[in-house]
Write a protein that holds these residues in place. Structure first.
Motif, PDB file in Angstrom:
ATOM      1  N   ASN A 124      36.690 -59.584  50.072  1.00 29.04           N
ATOM      2  CA  ASN A 124      37.528 -59.578  51.267  1.00 29.04           C
ATOM      3  C   ASN A 124      37.046 -58.643  52.371  1.00 29.04           C
ATOM      4  N   GLY A 125      35.910 -57.997  52.161  1.00 30.90           N
ATOM      5  CA  GLY A 125      35.399 -57.088  53.177  1.00 30.90           C
ATOM      6  C   GLY A 125      36.074 -55.730  53.135  1.00 30.90           C
ATOM      7  N   ILE A 126      35.725 -54.891  54.076  1.00 34.04           N
ATOM      8  CA  ILE A 126      36.244 -53.522  54.134  1.00 34.04           C
ATOM      9  C   ILE A 126      37.464 -53.482  55.049  1.00 34.04           C
ATOM     10  N   PRO A 127      38.586 -52.956  54.585  1.00 38.04           N
ATOM     11  CA  PRO A 127      39.782 -52.900  55.425  1.00 38.04           C
ATOM     12  C   PRO A 127      39.685 -51.814  56.495  1.00 38.04           C
ATOM     13  N   ASN A 138      44.652 -41.967  43.427  1.00 35.88           N
ATOM     14  CA  ASN A 138      44.411 -42.742  44.652  1.00 35.88           C
ATOM     15  C   ASN A 138      43.645 -41.912  45.680  1.00 35.88           C
ATOM     16  N   LYS A 139      44.101 -40.703  45.889  1.00 39.94           N
ATOM     17  CA  LYS A 139      43.479 -39.835  46.901  1.00 39.94           C
ATOM     18  C   LYS A 139      42.031 -39.534  46.550  1.00 39.94           C
ATOM     19  N   SER A 140      41.765 -39.210  45.285  1.00 41.05           N
ATOM     20  CA  SER A 140      40.416 -38.877  44.856  1.00 41.05           C
ATOM     21  C   SER A 140      39.481 -40.074  45.010  1.00 41.05           C
ATOM     22  N   ALA A 141      39.954 -41.255  44.613  1.00 41.08           N
ATOM     23  CA  ALA A 141      39.113 -42.457  44.688  1.00 41.08           C
ATOM     24  C   ALA A 141      38.804 -42.825  46.126  1.00 41.08           C
ATOM     25  N   ILE A 142      39.817 -42.825  46.971  1.00 36.57           N
ATOM     26  CA  ILE A 142      39.599 -43.260  48.348  1.00 36.57           C
ATOM     27  C   ILE A 142      38.734 -42.267  49.113  1.00 36.57           C
ATOM     28  N   ASP A 143      38.850 -40.995  48.788  1.00 36.67           N
ATOM     29  CA  ASP A 143      37.983 -39.998  49.428  1.00 36.67           C
ATOM     30  C   ASP A 143      36.527 -40.255  49.083  1.00 36.67           C
ATOM     31  N   ILE A 145      35.163 -43.133  48.168  1.00 37.22           N
ATOM     32  CA  ILE A 145      34.737 -44.373  48.821  1.00 37.22           C
ATOM     33  C   ILE A 145      34.455 -44.118  50.297  1.00 37.22           C
ATOM     34  N   ASN A 146      35.343 -43.390  50.949  1.00 38.48           N
ATOM     35  CA  ASN A 146      35.171 -43.112  52.377  1.00 38.48           C
ATOM     36  C   ASN A 146      33.940 -42.260  52.663  1.00 38.48           C
ATOM     37  N   ASP A 147      33.618 -41.335  51.755  1.00 37.63           N
ATOM     38  CA  ASP A 147      32.448 -40.468  51.946  1.00 37.63           C
ATOM     39  C   ASP A 147      31.153 -41.271  52.042  1.00 37.63           C
ATOM     40  N   ALA A 148      31.142 -42.456  51.423  1.00 33.34           N
ATOM     41  CA  ALA A 148      29.930 -43.283  51.419  1.00 33.34           C
ATOM     42  C   ALA A 148      29.874 -44.260  52.589  1.00 33.34           C
ATOM     43  N   MET A 149      30.886 -44.230  53.459  1.00 35.55           N
ATOM     44  CA  MET A 149      30.957 -45.188  54.557  1.00 35.55           C
ATOM     45  C   MET A 149      30.595 -44.552  55.890  1.00 35.55           C
ATOM     46  N   ASP A 150      29.938 -45.346  56.745  1.00 29.75           N
ATOM     47  CA  ASP A 150      29.652 -44.875  58.103  1.00 29.75           C
ATOM     48  C   ASP A 150      30.933 -44.751  58.916  1.00 29.75           C
ATOM     49  N   PRO A 152      34.803 -44.567  58.042  1.00 36.03           N
ATOM     50  CA  PRO A 152      35.766 -44.503  56.943  1.00 36.03           C
ATOM     51  C   PRO A 152      37.036 -45.301  57.229  1.00 36.03           C
ATOM     52  N   MET A 153      37.657 -45.746  56.168  1.00 35.66           N
ATOM     53  CA  MET A 153      38.945 -46.432  56.280  1.00 35.66           C
ATOM     54  C   MET A 153      40.038 -45.428  56.644  1.00 35.66           C
ATOM     55  N   LEU A 154      41.012 -45.858  57.408  1.00 36.05           N
ATOM     56  CA  LEU A 154      42.172 -45.031  57.700  1.00 36.05           C
ATOM     57  C   LEU A 154      43.145 -45.150  56.531  1.00 36.05           C
ATOM     58  N   ILE A 155      43.526 -44.037  55.952  1.00 30.75           N
ATOM     59  CA  ILE A 155      44.375 -44.033  54.772  1.00 30.75           C
ATOM     60  C   ILE A 155      45.739 -43.432  55.100  1.00 30.75           C
ATOM     61  N   ARG A 156      46.787 -44.143  54.712  1.00 32.82           N
ATOM     62  CA  ARG A 156      48.147 -43.619  54.839  1.00 32.82           C
ATOM     63  C   ARG A 156      48.750 -43.550  53.444  1.00 32.82           C
ATOM     64  N   GLN A 157      49.166 -42.375  53.047  1.00 33.20           N
ATOM     65  CA  GLN A 157      49.802 -42.207  51.742  1.00 33.20           C
ATOM     66  C   GLN A 157      51.279 -41.889  51.959  1.00 33.20           C
ATOM     67  N   VAL A 158      52.031 -42.945  52.247  1.00 30.07           N
ATOM     68  CA  VAL A 158      53.465 -42.837  52.507  1.00 30.07           C
ATOM     69  C   VAL A 158      54.149 -43.926  51.689  1.00 30.07           C
ATOM     70  N   LYS A 159      54.920 -43.547  50.698  1.00 26.26           N
ATOM     71  CA  LYS A 159      55.429 -44.499  49.724  1.00 26.26           C
ATOM     72  C   LYS A 159      56.305 -45.571  50.352  1.00 26.26           C
ATOM     73  N   TYR A 160      57.208 -45.209  51.273  1.00 26.85           N
ATOM     74  CA  TYR A 160      58.144 -46.200  51.782  1.00 26.85           C
ATOM     75  C   TYR A 160      57.447 -47.299  52.577  1.00 26.85           C
ATOM     76  N   LEU A 161      56.246 -47.028  53.091  1.00 24.03           N
ATOM     77  CA  LEU A 161      55.502 -48.034  53.832  1.00 24.03           C
ATOM     78  C   LEU A 161      54.926 -49.113  52.922  1.00 24.03           C
ATOM     79  N   ASN A 162      54.999 -48.872  51.600  1.00 21.80           N
ATOM     80  CA  ASN A 162      54.435 -49.825  50.644  1.00 21.80           C
ATOM     81  C   ASN A 162      55.477 -50.800  50.095  1.00 21.80           C
ATOM     82  N   ASN A 163      56.605 -50.911  50.776  1.00 26.42           N
ATOM     83  CA  ASN A 163      57.684 -51.755  50.261  1.00 26.42           C
ATOM     84  C   ASN A 163      57.270 -53.207  50.083  1.00 26.42           C
ATOM     85  N   ASN A 164      56.414 -53.719  50.984  1.00 28.59           N
ATOM     86  CA  ASN A 164      56.093 -55.147  50.875  1.00 28.59           C
ATOM     87  C   ASN A 164      55.258 -55.469  49.632  1.00 28.59           C
ATOM     88  N   VAL A 165      54.361 -54.578  49.223  1.00 26.15           N
ATOM     89  CA  VAL A 165      53.612 -54.851  47.991  1.00 26.15           C
ATOM     90  C   VAL A 165      54.507 -54.655  46.773  1.00 26.15           C
TER      91      VAL A 165
END
Length: 230
Positions: A124-127, A138-143, A145-150, A152-165
């Motif tokens: 699906n490509g890079i978000p 989650n934080k450790s993994a995404i950090d 992944i982002n370190d290897a990218m030109d 980086p992905m924007l990361i939001r760690q806010v639980k209530y924003l994840n209601n749809n999933v």
């Protein structure tokens, strides 16, 4: 792709059984009874074998015809019982609720999160943006992944924003609840692929000629017809 050699039952019977099992909260024995009412005597153990054998094949073919998803992802995990032990089903949807990808893992840790991201990004490509909860894994993994990218992905760690999933998990859990747990990790992985496949078809994510005018069931059978050309 020869997948139907030496089968005792017509492929049409097999497809009906596995579609019912993956699409609705039914047990193998209930489907056995339903088929018997229609004049087809098939043992529930056969339906189990068919589901484990064919559902992953259909899900794999579906990926070749899956509609493109958005670049704003929501990722979360839910629990699935395998041999009486809770395992972790990582799932990602886009802002519109379309399924991006999923992965069943034995552990809930950094390695599992990275495997899920790698699998999702491969198809699906890079978000641009990812929303997830505040777990350390989650934080450790995404950090990393982002370190290897030109860029980086924007990361939001806010639980209530994840209601749809989290709401989207319910469609999957409604089906697995009737299954009363899985007897092996392999069986769980195979059946979950089928459940997720049915869920994606329902959400209009199957794309090839004429599917817009087809019913949910007809889209499934049309997909099955693509196996030999896969």
């Amino acid at each position: 792709m020869q997948t139907t050699k030496r089968l005792r039952f017509p492929i049409e019977v097999i497809l009906v059984c596995i579609r019912w099992y993956a699409a609705y909260p039914l047990s193998y024995r209930q489907i056995e009874e339903m088929m018997e009412e229609r004049g087809v005597c098939v043992d529930h153990s056969s339906i189990s074998r068919w589901s484990i054998r064919f559902l992953p094949i259909l899900e794999k073919v579906f990926r070749q015809h899956k509609r493109q998803v958005g670049t704003r992802w929501r990722m979360d995990e839910t629990y699935i019982k395998v041999k009486g032990v809770w395992k972790y089903l990582y799932r990602a949807v886009d802002k519109e609720g379309k399924t991006i990808d999923f992965l069943l893992t034995a552990k809930r840790d950094k390695a599992a999160v990275m495997r899920c991201f790698d699998k999702a990004m491969q198809d699906n490509g890079i978000p641009e943006k990812v929303t997830m909860d505040k777990s350390g894994a989650n934080k450790s993994a995404i950090d990393e992944i982002n370190d290897a990218m030109d860029v980086p992905m924007l990361i939001r760690q806010v639980k209530y924003l994840n209601n749809n999933v989290e709401q989207d998990h319910r469609a999957v859990k409604r089906i697995t609840k009737a299954m009363l747990g899985f007897k092996s990790f392999h069986a769980a992985t195979s059946i979950l692929a089928g459940i997720e496949l049915m869920h994606m078809i329902r959400k209009g994510q199957l794309m090839f000629g004429g599917t817009e005018e087809m019913s949910f069931a007809d889209q499934f059978y049309a997909l099955a017809g693509q196996i030999h050309s896969a």
